[in-house]
Design a protein around this motif. Structure first.
Motif, short mmCIF file in Angstrom:
data_model
loop_
_atom_site.label_atom_id
_atom_site.label_comp_id
_atom_site.label_asym_id
_atom_site.label_seq_id
_atom_site.Cartn_x
_atom_site.Cartn_y
_atom_site.Cartn_z
N PHE A 253 6.92 -1.44 -35.21
CA PHE A 253 6.81 -2.00 -33.87
C PHE A 253 5.69 -1.35 -33.06
CE2 PHE A 253 11.25 -3.56 -34.51
CZ PHE A 253 10.94 -4.90 -34.38
N SER A 254 5.48 -0.06 -33.23
CA SER A 254 4.39 0.61 -32.53
C SER A 254 3.05 -0.01 -32.92
CB SER A 254 4.38 2.11 -32.83
OG SER A 254 5.53 2.73 -32.31
N SER A 255 2.89 -0.29 -34.20
CA SER A 255 1.62 -0.86 -34.67
C SER A 255 1.39 -2.25 -34.09
CB SER A 255 1.58 -0.93 -36.19
OG SER A 255 2.49 -1.89 -36.70
N ARG A 256 2.46 -2.95 -33.69
CA ARG A 256 2.33 -4.29 -33.11
C ARG A 256 2.18 -4.26 -31.60
NH1 ARG A 256 2.55 -4.11 -38.48
NH2 ARG A 256 2.45 -6.19 -39.37
N MET A 257 2.59 -3.18 -30.94
CA MET A 257 2.55 -3.14 -29.49
C MET A 257 1.19 -2.74 -28.93
SD MET A 257 6.20 -1.35 -28.58
CE MET A 257 7.75 -2.10 -29.11
N PHE A 258 0.47 -1.90 -29.66
CA PHE A 258 -0.78 -1.37 -29.13
C PHE A 258 -1.96 -2.26 -29.48
CE2 PHE A 258 2.05 2.23 -29.00
CZ PHE A 258 1.68 2.86 -27.83
N ASP A 259 -3.03 -2.14 -28.69
CA ASP A 259 -4.25 -2.88 -28.99
C ASP A 259 -4.80 -2.46 -30.35
OD1 ASP A 259 -4.03 -4.05 -26.51
OD2 ASP A 259 -5.39 -2.65 -25.54
N GLU A 260 -4.78 -1.17 -30.60
CA GLU A 260 -5.23 -0.63 -31.88
C GLU A 260 -4.28 0.49 -32.29
OE1 GLU A 260 -9.52 0.08 -32.30
OE2 GLU A 260 -9.78 -0.89 -30.35
N PHE A 261 -3.97 0.52 -33.57
CA PHE A 261 -3.03 1.51 -34.10
C PHE A 261 -3.52 1.93 -35.48
CE2 PHE A 261 0.62 2.89 -36.52
CZ PHE A 261 1.37 3.65 -35.63
N ASP A 262 -3.80 3.23 -35.65
CA ASP A 262 -4.34 3.73 -36.92
C ASP A 262 -3.53 4.93 -37.41
OD1 ASP A 262 -6.37 1.91 -36.47
OD2 ASP A 262 -7.79 3.42 -35.73
N LYS B 41 -4.21 2.99 -29.02
CA LYS B 41 -5.04 2.61 -27.86
C LYS B 41 -4.41 1.40 -27.19
CE LYS B 41 -9.77 1.26 -26.57
NZ LYS B 41 -11.13 0.98 -27.09
N LEU B 42 -4.37 1.43 -25.84
CA LEU B 42 -3.75 0.34 -25.09
C LEU B 42 -4.49 0.10 -23.79
CD1 LEU B 42 -1.25 -1.58 -25.01
CD2 LEU B 42 -0.10 0.19 -23.66
N ASN B 43 -4.73 -1.18 -23.47
CA ASN B 43 -5.34 -1.55 -22.19
C ASN B 43 -4.41 -1.13 -21.06
OD1 ASN B 43 -5.90 -3.45 -19.81
ND2 ASN B 43 -7.61 -3.92 -21.18
N ASN B 44 -4.99 -0.56 -20.02
CA ASN B 44 -4.19 -0.03 -18.92
C ASN B 44 -3.48 -1.12 -18.11
OD1 ASN B 44 -5.03 2.57 -19.55
ND2 ASN B 44 -6.79 2.47 -18.15
N HIS B 45 -3.89 -2.37 -18.30
CA HIS B 45 -3.29 -3.46 -17.52
C HIS B 45 -2.84 -4.62 -18.42
CE1 HIS B 45 -4.48 -1.54 -13.76
NE2 HIS B 45 -5.64 -1.28 -14.33
N THR B 46 -2.46 -4.32 -19.64
CA THR B 46 -1.99 -5.38 -20.53
C THR B 46 -0.72 -6.02 -19.96
OG1 THR B 46 -1.34 -5.91 -22.80
CG2 THR B 46 -0.60 -3.81 -21.93
N SER B 47 -0.55 -7.31 -20.27
CA SER B 47 0.67 -8.00 -19.85
C SER B 47 1.75 -7.94 -20.93
CB SER B 47 0.36 -9.47 -19.54
OG SER B 47 -0.16 -10.12 -20.69
N ARG B 48 1.43 -7.31 -22.05
CA ARG B 48 2.35 -7.20 -23.18
C ARG B 48 3.60 -6.40 -22.77
NH1 ARG B 48 -1.22 -4.66 -26.92
NH2 ARG B 48 -2.50 -6.41 -26.25
N THR B 49 4.72 -6.70 -23.42
CA THR B 49 5.94 -5.93 -23.17
C THR B 49 6.60 -5.58 -24.49
OG1 THR B 49 7.45 -7.84 -23.07
CG2 THR B 49 6.33 -7.22 -21.03
N THR B 50 7.39 -4.53 -24.49
CA THR B 50 8.12 -4.14 -25.70
C THR B 50 9.09 -5.23 -26.12
OG1 THR B 50 9.75 -2.99 -24.33
CG2 THR B 50 7.95 -1.66 -25.23
N THR B 51 9.73 -5.87 -25.15
CA THR B 51 10.71 -6.91 -25.46
C THR B 51 10.07 -8.10 -26.15
OG1 THR B 51 12.07 -6.27 -23.56
CG2 THR B 51 12.45 -8.45 -24.48
N LYS B 52 8.93 -8.55 -25.65
CA LYS B 52 8.26 -9.71 -26.24
C LYS B 52 7.85 -9.43 -27.69
CE LYS B 52 6.40 -11.85 -22.04
NZ LYS B 52 5.15 -12.18 -21.29
N ILE B 53 7.36 -8.22 -27.94
CA ILE B 53 6.94 -7.88 -29.30
C ILE B 53 8.14 -7.86 -30.24
CG2 ILE B 53 5.91 -6.10 -30.75
CD1 ILE B 53 3.93 -7.59 -28.98
N MET B 54 9.22 -7.23 -29.82
CA MET B 54 10.41 -7.15 -30.67
C MET B 54 11.03 -8.52 -30.91
SD MET B 54 12.19 -3.59 -29.43
CE MET B 54 11.40 -2.01 -29.78
N ASP B 55 10.99 -9.38 -29.88
CA ASP B 55 11.57 -10.71 -30.03
C ASP B 55 10.82 -11.55 -31.07
OD1 ASP B 55 13.52 -10.16 -28.22
OD2 ASP B 55 12.66 -11.33 -26.57
#
Length: 352
Positions: free
Chosen positions: A190-199, A234-248
């Motif tokens: 889930f972390s790899s899906r939440m962030f803009d970039e994950f390595d 790495k994550l945009n400081n103003h992303t509209s993404r949420t943890t709930t949306k990604i998990m759903d």
């Protein structure tokens, strides 16, 4: 009119900041074309961003380059002792360094940091964990590192996998943990899906996922790291993404658990080899019985063999009728092989 001009100016400056990394030299031209304004007007906005310390410049007029200024940078090393706890480190240090962010952004950072830091505490067998956080006007980056055995090597050893590359492939599916009593195996997925970039870099293998790209990537290095694991987010400081949306996105129907996964089929290939054998298919199918819906992503897979297709879409499908197997991004040749296997299954033929 004044409000309209001010709003347009904010839009121009926001566009500059969001596109500066990909256009460090020709940002003036790019912005002028996008908004239909003069380069002189763009330069005024750049001068303002420079005065606000959001952008830094270097070089002479013709060769001038611009980049986002680092607003803050922080590092700390934590001895890996028995009383080290990720929630305490978050509360006392990390949340303060990240600073004032929208609630949804803070929740993503809270989730990603605590999962990665706890993984290092519980699994690295190292002596210390390092943290580095850097922020600019657009995004925040974090590096979590340890000096332990290396995440891919540990997974390879615990599960008796072929190599470290195979360990990454299993991580990409989700629900993989070497300590099922204390971990669900969902954190990295889930972390790899939440962030803009994950390595993740460990040993001779590099795993990367970008939010806008549905695929995961494995890069093999010529030189190995000396040890340990390095996780960069790495994550945009103003992303509209949420943890709930990604998990759903990985829930099926009315079941809000982690019941759906995407299997990046291309990761099962070594180099340019074709996917033709039942053994390859069985490696691909490892642990997918833990899910109710499995999407097999065939992006960048030019062809598959009849035995490979048969093992997944007939043999496994017949043995696991409660699991929905969905191929996506398959070309016409791959689709034909899948249809052939499913047709054999519907006719009741048996595996040779």
């Amino acid at each position: 009119m004044t409000k309209r001009i001010r709003a347009r100016g904010e839009d121009v400056r926001k566009y500059i900041l969001e596109h500066l990394e990909s256009h460090p030299i020709d940002i003036t031209k790019v912005v002028a074309q996008h908004f239909g304004i003069t380069r002189q007007a763009v330069n005024k906005h750049l001068q303002r961003l420079n005065s606000e310390n959001a952008v830094v410049e270097s070089g002479q007029t013709r060769n001038r380059t611009r980049k986002l200024a680092t607003l803050s940078e922080w590092t700390k090393t934590y001895p890996l002792t028995s009383n080290l706890a990720e929630d305490v480190v978050w509360r006392d240090d990390v949340s303060k360094v990240i600073g004032d962010m929208p609630d949804n952004v803070l929740r993503i950072w809270h989730y990603g940091f605590t999962e990665m830091f706890n993984n290092a505490i519980d699994h690295s067998s190292g002596k210390s964990i390092g943290l580095a956080i850097r922020r600019n006007a657009v995004a925040t980056e974090m590096l979590v590192s340890d000096d332990g055995v290396g995440i891919f090597k540990k997974i390879q050893t615990e599960f008796g996998l072929l190599d470290e590359r195979h360990a990454i492939f299993e991580l990409a599916k989700g629900k993989l943990t070497t300590d099922p009593k204390r971990h669900s195996g969902e954190g990295i997925f889930f972390s790899s899906r939440m962030f803009d970039e994950f390595d993740i870099l460990s040993g001779a293998v590099f795993f990367t996922h970008k939010f806008e790209d549905a695929s995961d990537w494995i890069l093999e290095q010529e030189r190995r790291t000396e040890g340990g694991t390095f996780v960069w987010m790495k994550l945009n400081n103003h992303t509209s993404r949420t943890t709930t949306k990604i998990m759903d996105q990985f829930s099926s129907g009315d079941d809000y658990g982690f019941t759906k996964t995407v299997v990046p089929v291309d990761l099962a290939r070594y180099g340019n080899e074709n996917l033709i054998s039942r053994s390859q298919a069985k490696r691909l199918l490892a642990r997918v019985e833990l899910f109710r819906k499995v999407l097999f992503d065939f992006k960048d897979v030019p062809t598959i063999g009849p035995a490979f297709a048969d093992e997944i879409f007939r043999v496994f499908a017949v043995d696991h009728p409660h699991i929905e197997l969905v191929p996506i991004n398959a070309n016409s040749e791959v689709k034909r092989m899948i249809a052939r296997a499913r047709s054999a299954g519907s006719n009741g033929t048996k595996k040779n």
